[in-house]
Design a protein around this motif. Structure first.
Motif, mmCIF file in Angstrom:
data_model
loop_
_atom_site.group_PDB
_atom_site.id
_atom_site.type_symbol
_atom_site.label_atom_id
_atom_site.label_comp_id
_atom_site.label_asym_id
_atom_site.label_seq_id
_atom_site.Cartn_x
_atom_site.Cartn_y
_atom_site.Cartn_z
ATOM 1 N N ALA A 19 -8.237 7.914 11.445
ATOM 2 C CA ALA A 19 -6.794 8.131 11.481
ATOM 3 C C ALA A 19 -6.368 9.306 10.631
ATOM 4 C CB ALA A 19 -6.062 6.871 11.028
ATOM 5 N N ARG A 20 -7.079 9.566 9.549
ATOM 6 C CA ARG A 20 -6.706 10.644 8.648
ATOM 7 C C ARG A 20 -7.613 11.855 8.805
ATOM 8 N NH1 ARG A 20 -6.728 10.055 3.378
ATOM 9 N NH2 ARG A 20 -4.701 10.980 3.052
ATOM 10 N N GLY A 21 -8.571 11.792 9.726
ATOM 11 C CA GLY A 21 -9.420 12.949 9.984
ATOM 12 C C GLY A 21 -10.350 13.290 8.853
ATOM 13 N N ILE A 22 -10.812 12.303 8.119
ATOM 14 C CA ILE A 22 -11.675 12.572 6.976
ATOM 15 C C ILE A 22 -13.092 12.108 7.315
ATOM 16 C CG2 ILE A 22 -12.057 12.098 4.533
ATOM 17 C CD1 ILE A 22 -9.137 11.566 4.242
ATOM 18 N N PRO A 23 -14.036 13.006 7.450
ATOM 19 C CA PRO A 23 -15.403 12.592 7.764
ATOM 20 C C PRO A 23 -16.100 12.035 6.537
ATOM 21 C CG PRO A 23 -15.330 14.954 7.491
ATOM 22 C CD PRO A 23 -13.913 14.474 7.355
ATOM 23 N N TYR A 24 -17.101 11.203 6.778
ATOM 24 C CA TYR A 24 -17.908 10.672 5.687
ATOM 25 C C TYR A 24 -19.193 11.471 5.592
ATOM 26 C CZ TYR A 24 -14.940 6.660 5.014
ATOM 27 O OH TYR A 24 -13.876 5.853 4.703
ATOM 28 N N GLU A 25 -19.248 12.371 4.636
ATOM 29 C CA GLU A 25 -20.439 13.185 4.438
ATOM 30 C C GLU A 25 -20.752 13.201 2.950
ATOM 31 O OE1 GLU A 25 -19.814 17.047 5.952
ATOM 32 O OE2 GLU A 25 -19.503 16.425 8.023
ATOM 33 N N LYS A 26 -22.028 13.113 2.657
ATOM 34 C CA LYS A 26 -22.436 13.202 1.268
ATOM 35 C C LYS A 26 -22.610 14.657 0.884
ATOM 36 C CE LYS A 26 -24.555 8.695 0.740
ATOM 37 N NZ LYS A 26 -25.760 7.946 0.321
ATOM 38 N N GLY A 58 0.802 -1.208 0.000
ATOM 39 C CA GLY A 58 0.000 0.000 0.000
ATOM 40 C C GLY A 58 0.842 1.268 0.000
ATOM 41 N N LYS A 59 0.192 2.385 -0.331
ATOM 42 C CA LYS A 59 0.866 3.679 -0.390
ATOM 43 C C LYS A 59 0.088 4.770 0.349
ATOM 44 C CE LYS A 59 3.094 2.687 -4.829
ATOM 45 N NZ LYS A 59 3.292 3.133 -6.239
ATOM 46 N N THR A 60 -0.847 4.366 1.193
ATOM 47 C CA THR A 60 -1.665 5.317 1.936
ATOM 48 C C THR A 60 -1.222 5.349 3.399
ATOM 49 O OG1 THR A 60 -3.559 4.992 0.485
ATOM 50 C CG2 THR A 60 -4.009 5.892 2.668
ATOM 51 N N LYS A 61 -0.838 6.516 3.868
ATOM 52 C CA LYS A 61 -0.406 6.665 5.268
ATOM 53 C C LYS A 61 -1.625 6.605 6.194
ATOM 54 C CE LYS A 61 3.191 7.915 6.635
ATOM 55 N NZ LYS A 61 4.397 7.219 7.182
ATOM 56 N N VAL A 62 -1.582 5.666 7.123
ATOM 57 C CA VAL A 62 -2.652 5.524 8.111
ATOM 58 C C VAL A 62 -2.015 5.675 9.484
ATOM 59 C CG1 VAL A 62 -4.460 4.033 9.038
ATOM 60 C CG2 VAL A 62 -3.940 3.981 6.590
ATOM 61 N N HIS A 63 -2.312 6.769 10.176
ATOM 62 C CA HIS A 63 -1.671 7.073 11.454
ATOM 63 C C HIS A 63 -2.198 6.158 12.558
ATOM 64 C CE1 HIS A 63 0.122 10.562 9.643
ATOM 65 N NE2 HIS A 63 -1.063 11.005 9.270
ATOM 66 N N ALA A 64 -1.288 5.745 13.419
ATOM 67 C CA ALA A 64 -1.665 4.958 14.594
ATOM 68 C C ALA A 64 -2.296 5.868 15.642
ATOM 69 C CB ALA A 64 -0.437 4.249 15.159
ATOM 70 N N ALA A 65 -3.024 5.271 16.567
ATOM 71 C CA ALA A 65 -3.739 6.070 17.570
ATOM 72 C C ALA A 65 -2.785 6.905 18.423
ATOM 73 C CB ALA A 65 -4.582 5.156 18.449
ATOM 74 N N GLY A 66 -1.568 6.456 18.654
ATOM 75 C CA GLY A 66 -0.630 7.214 19.478
ATOM 76 C C GLY A 66 0.214 8.204 18.711
ATOM 77 N N CYS A 67 0.003 8.332 17.407
ATOM 78 C CA CYS A 67 0.800 9.253 16.592
ATOM 79 C C CYS A 67 0.344 10.691 16.836
ATOM 80 C CB CYS A 67 0.660 8.893 15.110
ATOM 81 S SG CYS A 67 1.573 9.995 13.996
ATOM 82 N N ALA A 68 1.327 11.611 16.821
ATOM 83 C CA ALA A 68 0.990 13.022 17.031
ATOM 84 C C ALA A 68 0.144 13.582 15.896
ATOM 85 C CB ALA A 68 2.281 13.840 17.163
ATOM 86 N N HIS A 69 0.169 12.931 14.729
ATOM 87 C CA HIS A 69 -0.598 13.411 13.575
ATOM 88 C C HIS A 69 -1.903 12.654 13.400
ATOM 89 C CE1 HIS A 69 3.079 15.463 12.850
ATOM 90 N NE2 HIS A 69 3.733 14.445 12.314
ATOM 91 N N TYR A 70 -2.281 11.885 14.411
ATOM 92 C CA TYR A 70 -3.509 11.095 14.296
ATOM 93 C C TYR A 70 -4.704 12.020 14.045
ATOM 94 C CZ TYR A 70 -7.170 7.711 15.451
ATOM 95 O OH TYR A 70 -8.274 6.897 15.413
#
Length: 227
Positions: free
Chosen positions: A155-162, A81-93
């Motif tokens: 993890a990436r802070g992207i909400p699911y909204e239509k 894969g090539k998509t960064k998925v931050h762990a729960a303890g990451c500062a960029h979570y």
């Protein structure tokens, strides 16, 4: 009577009827129909999955493949894969665009996995297998994909909204000479509706190296999914 006197003309030539007409050749066969991008990708994905089953320890047959094996295959794809998925303890979570790099692993984007399962589900049935035994349509696979979608969204802070489609504003007609402007005041087009934006779960990368190239590699779909 002399039989020779009854001959009516010279004997027919042995070459009569052949003439000099050109020899007929059968028409050339039509060129093979080129597969669409989707069909080509589906064939590569199917061959990759079959190769994965052959390399499995112990080797698996398609008849013994279950939803659990499909999930195992999807987890195996994460290494490409090539998509960064931050762990729960990451500062960029929870940050879709972190300001600095981090050691969190790269994963397959949810949209890529979802599209891959769709192609494999179709390829399974097109190969003559019964739909009710399709391991790619198993409930466990659907639950796993939903969990991947939700975890990547958080993890990436992207909400699911239509997203509501915005209406194009109609220009206000210019009043004709002699007409009052009061009647034109209400003639303007409606203002565009402001809805929530459609967010992609993860930018669907061109999937890992194995797809479409190596027979032992793996594949994941290119494309993103919006929810």
């Amino acid at each position: 009577m002399d039989p020779s006197s009854t001959a009516a003309g010279p004997p027919p030539s042995s070459s009569a009827g052949t003439g000099d007409a050109p020899q007929q050749h059968p028409p050339p066969p039509p060129p093979p129909q080129q597969l669409s991008r989707y069909e080509s990708q589906k064939r590569r994905d199917w061959n990759t999955f079959l190769q994965y089953l052959r390399n499995h320890r112990p080797p698996l047959t398609l008849a013994r493949c279950s939803g659990a094996h499909v999930i195992e295959f999807l987890k195996y794809l994460d290494q490409f894969g090539k998509t960064k998925v931050h762990a729960a303890g990451c500062a960029h979570y929870g940050q879709p665009s972190p300001p600095a790099p981090c050691p969190c692993p790269l994963r397959q984007a949810w949209g890529s996995l979802d599209a891959l399962i769709g192609r494999l589900r179709a390829a399974y049935e097109e190969s003559g297998n019964a739909p009710e035994s399709n391991p790619f349509a198993a409930r466990a696979v659907r639950i796993y994909l939903r969990e991947v979608r939700d975890s990547q969204a958080k993890a990436r802070g992207i909400p699911y909204e239509k997203k509501k489609r915005k209406r194009t504003q109609t220009p206000t007609p210019t009043p004709a000479a002699g007409e009052g402007t009061s009647s034109a005041a209400g003639g303007g087009g409606g203002e565009p509706t402001h809805g929530g934006g459609t967010v992609t779960v993860a930018a669907a990368p061109a999937t890992g190296a194995p797809l479409g190239g190596s027979s032992s590699g793996t594949a994941a779909a290119a494309g993103t999914s919006s929810r």
